[in-house]
Write an enzyme that holds these catalytic residues in place. Structure first.
Site, PDB file in Angstrom:
ATOM      1  N   ASN A   1       1.639  14.014  41.661  1.00 19.52           N
ATOM      2  CA  ASN A   1       0.561  13.721  40.583  1.00 19.52           C
ATOM      3  C   ASN A   1      -0.161  14.820  40.211  1.00 19.52           C
ATOM      4  O   ASN A   1       0.190  15.867  40.526  1.00 19.52           O
ATOM      5  CB  ASN A   1      -0.187  12.434  41.557  1.00 19.52           C
ATOM      6  CG  ASN A   1      -0.744  11.386  40.479  1.00 19.52           C
ATOM      7  OD1 ASN A   1      -1.090  11.729  39.250  1.00 19.52           O
ATOM      8  ND2 ASN A   1      -0.409  10.204  40.719  1.00 19.52           N
ATOM      9  N   ARG A   2      -1.354  14.421  39.853  1.00 14.84           N
ATOM     10  CA  ARG A   2      -2.125  15.508  39.042  1.00 14.84           C
ATOM     11  C   ARG A   2      -3.189  16.395  39.973  1.00 14.84           C
ATOM     12  O   ARG A   2      -3.814  15.520  40.738  1.00 14.84           O
ATOM     13  CB  ARG A   2      -2.609  15.032  37.913  1.00 14.84           C
ATOM     14  CG  ARG A   2      -1.900  14.645  36.768  1.00 14.84           C
ATOM     15  CD  ARG A   2      -2.411  13.911  35.738  1.00 14.84           C
ATOM     16  NE  ARG A   2      -1.321  13.646  34.827  1.00 14.84           N
ATOM     17  CZ  ARG A   2      -0.358  12.709  34.712  1.00 14.84           C
ATOM     18  NH1 ARG A   2      -0.575  11.700  35.796  1.00 14.84           N
ATOM     19  NH2 ARG A   2       0.700  12.356  33.881  1.00 14.84           N
TER      20      ARG A   2
ATOM     21  N   HIS B   1       2.743  17.481  39.477  1.00 15.18           N
ATOM     22  CA  HIS B   1       4.149  17.366  40.250  1.00 15.18           C
ATOM     23  C   HIS B   1       4.570  18.386  40.951  1.00 15.18           C
ATOM     24  O   HIS B   1       5.842  18.918  40.814  1.00 15.18           O
ATOM     25  CB  HIS B   1       5.150  16.474  39.258  1.00 15.18           C
ATOM     26  CG  HIS B   1       4.962  15.141  39.303  1.00 15.18           C
ATOM     27  ND1 HIS B   1       4.106  14.213  40.161  1.00 15.18           N
ATOM     28  CD2 HIS B   1       5.345  14.251  38.449  1.00 15.18           C
ATOM     29  CE1 HIS B   1       4.149  13.156  39.762  1.00 15.18           C
ATOM     30  NE2 HIS B   1       4.879  12.923  38.698  1.00 15.18           N
TER      31      HIS B   1
ATOM     32  N   HIS C   1      10.471   9.993  42.829  1.00 21.03           N
ATOM     33  CA  HIS C   1      10.327   9.795  41.534  1.00 21.03           C
ATOM     34  C   HIS C   1      11.524   9.133  40.929  1.00 21.03           C
ATOM     35  O   HIS C   1      11.907   9.220  39.755  1.00 21.03           O
ATOM     36  CB  HIS C   1       9.949  10.839  40.641  1.00 21.03           C
ATOM     37  CG  HIS C   1       9.200  10.490  39.435  1.00 21.03           C
ATOM     38  ND1 HIS C   1       9.338   9.933  38.458  1.00 21.03           N
ATOM     39  CD2 HIS C   1       7.758  10.949  39.355  1.00 21.03           C
ATOM     40  CE1 HIS C   1       8.214   9.835  37.603  1.00 21.03           C
ATOM     41  NE2 HIS C   1       7.315  10.529  38.228  1.00 21.03           N
ATOM     42  N   SER C   2      12.161   7.884  41.412  1.00 20.41           N
ATOM     43  CA  SER C   2      13.357   7.144  40.885  1.00 20.41           C
ATOM     44  C   SER C   2      12.588   6.029  39.937  1.00 20.41           C
ATOM     45  O   SER C   2      11.512   5.698  40.168  1.00 20.41           O
ATOM     46  CB  SER C   2      13.841   6.500  42.134  1.00 20.41           C
ATOM     47  OG  SER C   2      14.827   7.278  42.733  1.00 20.41           O
ATOM     48  N   TYR C   3      13.381   6.030  38.852  1.00 21.47           N
ATOM     49  CA  TYR C   3      13.124   4.960  37.694  1.00 21.47           C
ATOM     50  C   TYR C   3      14.061   3.867  38.176  1.00 21.47           C
ATOM     51  O   TYR C   3      15.015   4.016  37.931  1.00 21.47           O
ATOM     52  CB  TYR C   3      13.181   5.570  36.315  1.00 21.47           C
ATOM     53  CG  TYR C   3      12.606   6.492  35.953  1.00 21.47           C
ATOM     54  CD1 TYR C   3      12.227   7.824  36.437  1.00 21.47           C
ATOM     55  CD2 TYR C   3      11.458   6.368  35.058  1.00 21.47           C
ATOM     56  CE1 TYR C   3      11.499   8.899  36.004  1.00 21.47           C
ATOM     57  CE2 TYR C   3      10.579   7.245  34.542  1.00 21.47           C
ATOM     58  CZ  TYR C   3      10.454   8.589  34.981  1.00 21.47           C
ATOM     59  OH  TYR C   3       9.540   9.465  34.372  1.00 21.47           O
TER      60      TYR C   3
ATOM     61  N   ASP D   1       0.119   3.613  34.280  1.00 23.62           N
ATOM     62  CA  ASP D   1       0.384   4.925  34.943  1.00 23.62           C
ATOM     63  C   ASP D   1      -0.816   5.300  35.971  1.00 23.62           C
ATOM     64  O   ASP D   1      -1.511   6.419  35.516  1.00 23.62           O
ATOM     65  CB  ASP D   1       0.715   6.169  33.710  1.00 23.62           C
ATOM     66  CG  ASP D   1       1.148   7.279  34.472  1.00 23.62           C
ATOM     67  OD1 ASP D   1       1.192   7.399  35.658  1.00 23.62           O
ATOM     68  OD2 ASP D   1       1.304   8.156  33.485  1.00 23.62           O
TER      69      ASP D   1
ATOM     70  N   GLU E   1       5.763   5.112  43.138  1.00 22.95           N
ATOM     71  CA  GLU E   1       5.433   6.305  44.113  1.00 22.95           C
ATOM     72  C   GLU E   1       4.634   6.241  44.821  1.00 22.95           C
ATOM     73  O   GLU E   1       3.439   6.354  44.585  1.00 22.95           O
ATOM     74  CB  GLU E   1       5.283   7.562  42.841  1.00 22.95           C
ATOM     75  CG  GLU E   1       6.141   7.875  41.385  1.00 22.95           C
ATOM     76  CD  GLU E   1       5.459   8.467  40.573  1.00 22.95           C
ATOM     77  OE1 GLU E   1       4.751   9.441  40.651  1.00 22.95           O
ATOM     78  OE2 GLU E   1       5.428   7.807  39.362  1.00 22.95           O
TER      79      GLU E   1
END
Ligand code: GLA
Length: 393
Positions: free
Chosen positions: A121-122, A147, A221-223, A293, A358
């Site tokens: 993350n940021r 990330h 980070h799986s979608y 998000d 996540e």
């Protein structure tokens, strides 16, 4: 055992398809393999996946259980390149976004299936301070760091060790991130162990130690698209998130520092709700995230490892439940997927055709004094576990 007997033994415990192999080649080796397989509930198969331009060999490991679940992990980025689980009719199908070549994974992509670190993350403006010293990270998500940086853990080569036994099999990945790599202090030794169990759950155990004070926030980070139809958005999936509060963000997706109540907002997933039900609502946070998000403040943080979130696709009957010991979960509805990246068998991944759950600490924790700490000191063990449990209903 003579050849005939060995073949009969082979037939009784393995499929006819593999019988030819058992009866043809070197006898000793095959016997061992066959007998080992017979006692293994979850198997691991290693294969060569590709070679990076620098000449690094990348392997792929397939973990497979007896309940129709299969996970492929590559040593580049620790990426889950494929995850197959049965639907309600018992048919195993792909449920994660992925590519079919190393080349494609090495090109720019939004972290498909990858391990994320050193800080998931940021981090605001890519800056944080430890013991009075300021550290600067690359700005790869203008104006912030995202990330772990442009060459974060999603783009490094991990070494792998297999472990089998009981009702599970594991792949233990290791990576040593050097002092000041991507701007972070301290040599960080990281282990991520993927364990496939025979109850269709995949555990992810993250461990790390450092030789200098640093910050750590690892995630996966799986979608997912539980319908297995990647041409369809995930808006019908019903989500639950066990969280009374949200970490609201500013226009650059950096937390404002407050934790706000989700009641009567599109962010209330305490009861199952379709992703699409309120994603189009007039809401300042949805506007900032271009959809979901955001990081949710998970309930029951004092309990450690507990239920965090779930996703259900009624068509296939697939249910995914996420368990974690982490304080937060970023639910990302695939808002930046834009139809430019290729699907495995033709076509492209369009807007919102996958979602991420996540598990992690809240974004920008190194700069937020009231958030749970992400600092790791020498002598401490960073150890956290997340499980993705699949079933049908
Ligand atoms: C995370 C971020 C998103 C986006 C994706 C990758 O989930 O929160 O904003 O950057 O990764 O595209």
């Amino acid at each position: 055992m003579n050849v005939l007997k060995r073949c009969i033994y082979g037939i009784s415990i393995i499929s006819i398809a593999s019988m030819n192999v058992q009866c043809k080649g070197d006898k000793k080796v095959e016997e061992t393999t066959t007998e080992a397989k017979a006692t293994e509930v979850v198997t691991i198969e290693k294969s060569a996946y590709g070679t990076t331009p620098k000449g690094e060999k990348i392997d792929s490991y397939k973990l497979k259980n007896q309940k129709g679940m299969e996970v492929d992990i590559i040593t580049y980025g620790g990426i889950i390149s494929s995850l197959k689980v049965p639907n309600k009719a018992g048919k195993s199908e792909e449920v994660v976004i992925g590519f079919n070549s190393l080349d494609q994974y090495m090109k720019a992509n939004p972290y498909f299936g990858a391990l994320i670190g050193r800080y998931g993350n940021r981090i605001a403006k890519g800056k944080f301070t430890l013991d009075g010293k300021q550290y600067s990270l690359a700005i790869n998500n203008d104006p912030n760091a995202l990330h772990g940086g442009p060459e974060g853990f999603h783009r490094v080569v991990w070494t792998a060790e297999e472990a089998k036994g009981g009702d599970s099999a594991s792949l233990k990945l290791k990576y040593v991130s050097k002092d000041m790599e991507e701007g972070y202090p301290g040599n960080l030794t990281v282990f991520v162990t993927y364990t496939l169990n025979n109850d269709n759950s995949l555990d992810v155990l993250y461990e790390a130690t450092t030789d200098k004070k640093t910050v750590v926030n690892l995630t996966q980070h799986s979608y997912f698209n539980l319908s297995s139809d990647f041409s369809k958005p995930i808006l019908d999936h019903e989500i639950t998130i066990d969280a009374d509060k949200l970490v609201p963000v500013d226009a650059t997706l950096i937390p404002t520092g407050e934790l706000t109540d989700v009641t009567n907002t599109p962010f209330d997933f305490r009861k199952a709700k379709a992703v699409g039900a309120a994603i189009g609502a007039k809401d300042d946070q949805l506007k900032k995230g271009l959809g979901y998000d955001h990081c949710w403040v998970l309930n029951n943080q004092d309990k450690g490892y507990r239920f965090a979130a779930s996703a259900y696709d009624a068509g296939s009957g697939r249910l995914l439940e996420v368990y974690t010991d982490q304080p937060g979960i970023q639910f990302y509805s695939g808002n930046f997927l834009d139809g430019t990246l290729p699907m495995r068998n033709g076509g492209t991944y369009a807007h919102r055709t996958g979602f991420c759950l996540e598990t992690q600490h809240y974004p920008d924790s190194p700069n937020q004094k009231d958030f749970p700490s992400t600092i790791l000191n020498p002598g401490e063990n960073y150890k956290t576990k997340t499980s993705f449990k699949f079933s049908v209903k």
